[in-house]
Design a protein around this motif. Structure first.
Motif, PDB file in Angstrom:
ATOM      1  N   UNK A 196       0.846  -1.186   0.000  1.00  0.00           N
ATOM      2  CA  UNK A 196       0.000   0.000   0.000  1.00  0.00           C
ATOM      3  C   UNK A 196       0.885   1.240   0.000  1.00  0.00           C
ATOM      4  N   UNK A 197       0.761   2.057  -1.041  1.00  0.00           N
ATOM      5  CA  UNK A 197       1.590   3.263  -1.161  1.00  0.00           C
ATOM      6  C   UNK A 197       1.329   4.238  -0.020  1.00  0.00           C
ATOM      7  N   UNK A 198       0.078   4.386   0.373  1.00  0.00           N
ATOM      8  CA  UNK A 198      -0.255   5.352   1.427  1.00  0.00           C
ATOM      9  C   UNK A 198       0.386   4.969   2.765  1.00  0.00           C
ATOM     10  N   UNK A 199       0.430   3.686   3.061  1.00  0.00           N
ATOM     11  CA  UNK A 199       1.084   3.254   4.304  1.00  0.00           C
ATOM     12  C   UNK A 199       2.582   3.510   4.213  1.00  0.00           C
ATOM     13  N   UNK A 200       3.186   3.210   3.059  1.00  0.00           N
ATOM     14  CA  UNK A 200       4.612   3.494   2.855  1.00  0.00           C
ATOM     15  C   UNK A 200       4.912   4.975   3.010  1.00  0.00           C
ATOM     16  N   UNK A 201       4.066   5.817   2.419  1.00  0.00           N
ATOM     17  CA  UNK A 201       4.238   7.270   2.534  1.00  0.00           C
ATOM     18  C   UNK A 201       4.125   7.715   3.987  1.00  0.00           C
ATOM     19  N   UNK A 202       3.143   7.195   4.691  1.00  0.00           N
ATOM     20  CA  UNK A 202       2.938   7.538   6.097  1.00  0.00           C
ATOM     21  C   UNK A 202       4.166   7.183   6.928  1.00  0.00           C
ATOM     22  N   UNK A 203       4.688   5.982   6.735  1.00  0.00           N
ATOM     23  CA  UNK A 203       5.857   5.532   7.503  1.00  0.00           C
ATOM     24  C   UNK A 203       7.074   6.410   7.206  1.00  0.00           C
ATOM     25  N   UNK A 204       7.329   6.678   5.933  1.00  0.00           N
ATOM     26  CA  UNK A 204       8.490   7.499   5.580  1.00  0.00           C
ATOM     27  C   UNK A 204       8.381   8.901   6.175  1.00  0.00           C
ATOM     28  N   UNK A 205       7.201   9.484   6.103  1.00  0.00           N
ATOM     29  CA  UNK A 205       7.025  10.824   6.660  1.00  0.00           C
ATOM     30  C   UNK A 205       7.169  10.822   8.178  1.00  0.00           C
ATOM     31  N   UNK A 206       6.679   9.770   8.851  1.00  0.00           N
ATOM     32  CA  UNK A 206       6.826   9.659  10.306  1.00  0.00           C
ATOM     33  C   UNK A 206       8.284   9.435  10.704  1.00  0.00           C
ATOM     34  N   UNK A 207       9.066   8.865   9.815  1.00  0.00           N
ATOM     35  CA  UNK A 207      10.498   8.667  10.062  1.00  0.00           C
ATOM     36  C   UNK A 207      11.309   9.927   9.768  1.00  0.00           C
ATOM     37  N   UNK A 208      10.629  10.995   9.364  1.00  0.00           N
ATOM     38  CA  UNK A 208      11.311  12.263   9.125  1.00  0.00           C
ATOM     39  C   UNK A 208      11.765  12.479   7.700  1.00  0.00           C
ATOM     40  N   UNK A 209      11.176  11.755   6.763  1.00  0.00           N
ATOM     41  CA  UNK A 209      11.504  11.919   5.347  1.00  0.00           C
ATOM     42  C   UNK A 209      10.324  12.609   4.659  1.00  0.00           C
ATOM     43  N   UNK A 210      10.348  13.949   4.584  1.00  0.00           N
ATOM     44  CA  UNK A 210       9.219  14.631   3.957  1.00  0.00           C
ATOM     45  C   UNK A 210       9.119  14.310   2.466  1.00  0.00           C
ATOM     46  N   UNK A 211       7.927  14.412   1.968  1.00  0.00           N
ATOM     47  CA  UNK A 211       7.660  14.169   0.552  1.00  0.00           C
ATOM     48  C   UNK A 211       8.331  15.250  -0.281  1.00  0.00           C
ATOM     49  N   UNK A 212       8.982  14.828  -1.362  1.00  0.00           N
ATOM     50  CA  UNK A 212       9.639  15.750  -2.279  1.00  0.00           C
ATOM     51  C   UNK A 212       8.874  15.836  -3.589  1.00  0.00           C
ATOM     52  N   UNK A 213       9.612  15.918  -4.675  1.00  0.00           N
ATOM     53  CA  UNK A 213       9.000  16.030  -5.995  1.00  0.00           C
ATOM     54  C   UNK A 213       8.446  14.693  -6.481  1.00  0.00           C
ATOM     55  N   UNK A 214       7.555  14.787  -7.461  1.00  0.00           N
ATOM     56  CA  UNK A 214       6.950  13.608  -8.082  1.00  0.00           C
ATOM     57  C   UNK A 214       7.333  13.589  -9.554  1.00  0.00           C
ATOM     58  N   UNK A 215       7.786  12.430 -10.028  1.00  0.00           N
ATOM     59  CA  UNK A 215       8.106  12.224 -11.443  1.00  0.00           C
ATOM     60  C   UNK A 215       7.033  11.308 -12.018  1.00  0.00           C
ATOM     61  N   UNK A 216       6.326  11.798 -13.022  1.00  0.00           N
ATOM     62  CA  UNK A 216       5.218  11.077 -13.637  1.00  0.00           C
ATOM     63  C   UNK A 216       5.614  10.789 -15.085  1.00  0.00           C
TER      64      UNK A 216
END
Length: 177
Positions: free
Chosen positions: A86-106
Motif C-alpha cells: 500500500x503506497x499510502x502506508x509506505x508514505x505515512x511511515x516514511x514521513x513519520x520517520x522524518x523523510x518529507x515528501x519531495x518532488x513527483x516524477x510522472x
C-alpha cells in the motif's frame, strides 16, 4: 541489490528510435505508467550523486515498490528494492520517520529488450522524451561501450546524453530556473 549500468539521453525522435529497435529485433515488453514520489533523506536529495529514496507506483500494473538508489558514478548505481502492499502506508511511515515528501516524477515508459540490454523510452511530464539503456549486474569493462554503440545505432546523439542526472534532478533544475 542490483548493480545497474545505464545511459540516459534526451530522445528527440522516439518514433525513429522505435523503428530502429524493430529493425534490430528488439522485443517490445510493455508500457507502464510510473509515478515516482521522492522522499527527502537529506537537504540535498535532489542533487546528482546523492542517494534517492522513492515509492514507485506502476499504475496500470497495480504494483508498488519502495526503492533506494545509491549512485556510484554517472553511469552506475546500486539499487535496493522491495514490494509494498500500500503506497499510502509506505508514505505515512516514511514521513513519520522524518523523510518529507519531495518532488513527483510522472512518466509513461515503453520497455524493450535486446538480449541482456533493457531499453526504456520515457515520456516524462514536464521534461519530454528520453531513452534509458541499461545492463544489469554486468561486471564487464565493455558495458558502457556496448550501451553507447547501441545508442549510436538507434540514432541518438551522444550530445543528448544526460547520464548522471535523474529525472528528479532535471525537474528540480527546471522548477528552480
Amino acid at each position: 541489490m542490483n548493480l545497474e549500468v545505464e545511459i540516459k539521453a534526451r530522445c528527440l525522435d522516439p518514433k525513429a528510435v522505435k523503428t530502429r529497435l524493430k529493425k534490430l529485433s528488439a522485443k517490445y515488453v510493455s508500457q507502464v505508467h510510473q509515478v515516482d514520489t521522492y522522499y527527502q533523506i537529506s537537504d540535498k536529495y535532489f542533487l546528482n550523486g546523492q542517494p534517492k529514496l522513492r515509492i514507485r507506483e506502476e499504475k496500470n500494473k497495480q504494483q508498488i515498490f519502495l526503492e533506494y538508489h545509491v549512485p556510484i558514478d554517472d553511469f552506475k548505481a546500486k539499487e535496493y528494492e522491495t514490494v509494498l502492499g500500500d503506497a499510502k502506508i509506505g508514505q505515512f511511515i516514511l514521513e513519520k520517520l522524518g523523510c518529507p515528501r519531495g518532488l513527483v516524477v510522472d512518466k509513461i515508459r515503453e520497455k524493450y529488450r535486446l538480449g541482456k540490454i533493457n531499453i526504456d523510452l520515457d515520456l516524462v511530464k514536464g521534461l519530454g522524451s528520453f531513452i534509458e539503456i541499461e545492463i544489469m549486474n554486468s561486471k564487464s569493462d565493455k558495458t558502457l561501450k556496448t550501451i553507447y554503440n547501441l545508442l549510436e545505432k538507434l540514432g541518438v546523439s551522444k550530445n543528448e546524453d544526460v547520464s548522471g542526472q535523474s529525472y528528479l534532478n532535471l525537474l528540480w533544475q527546471k522548477k528552480n530556473k
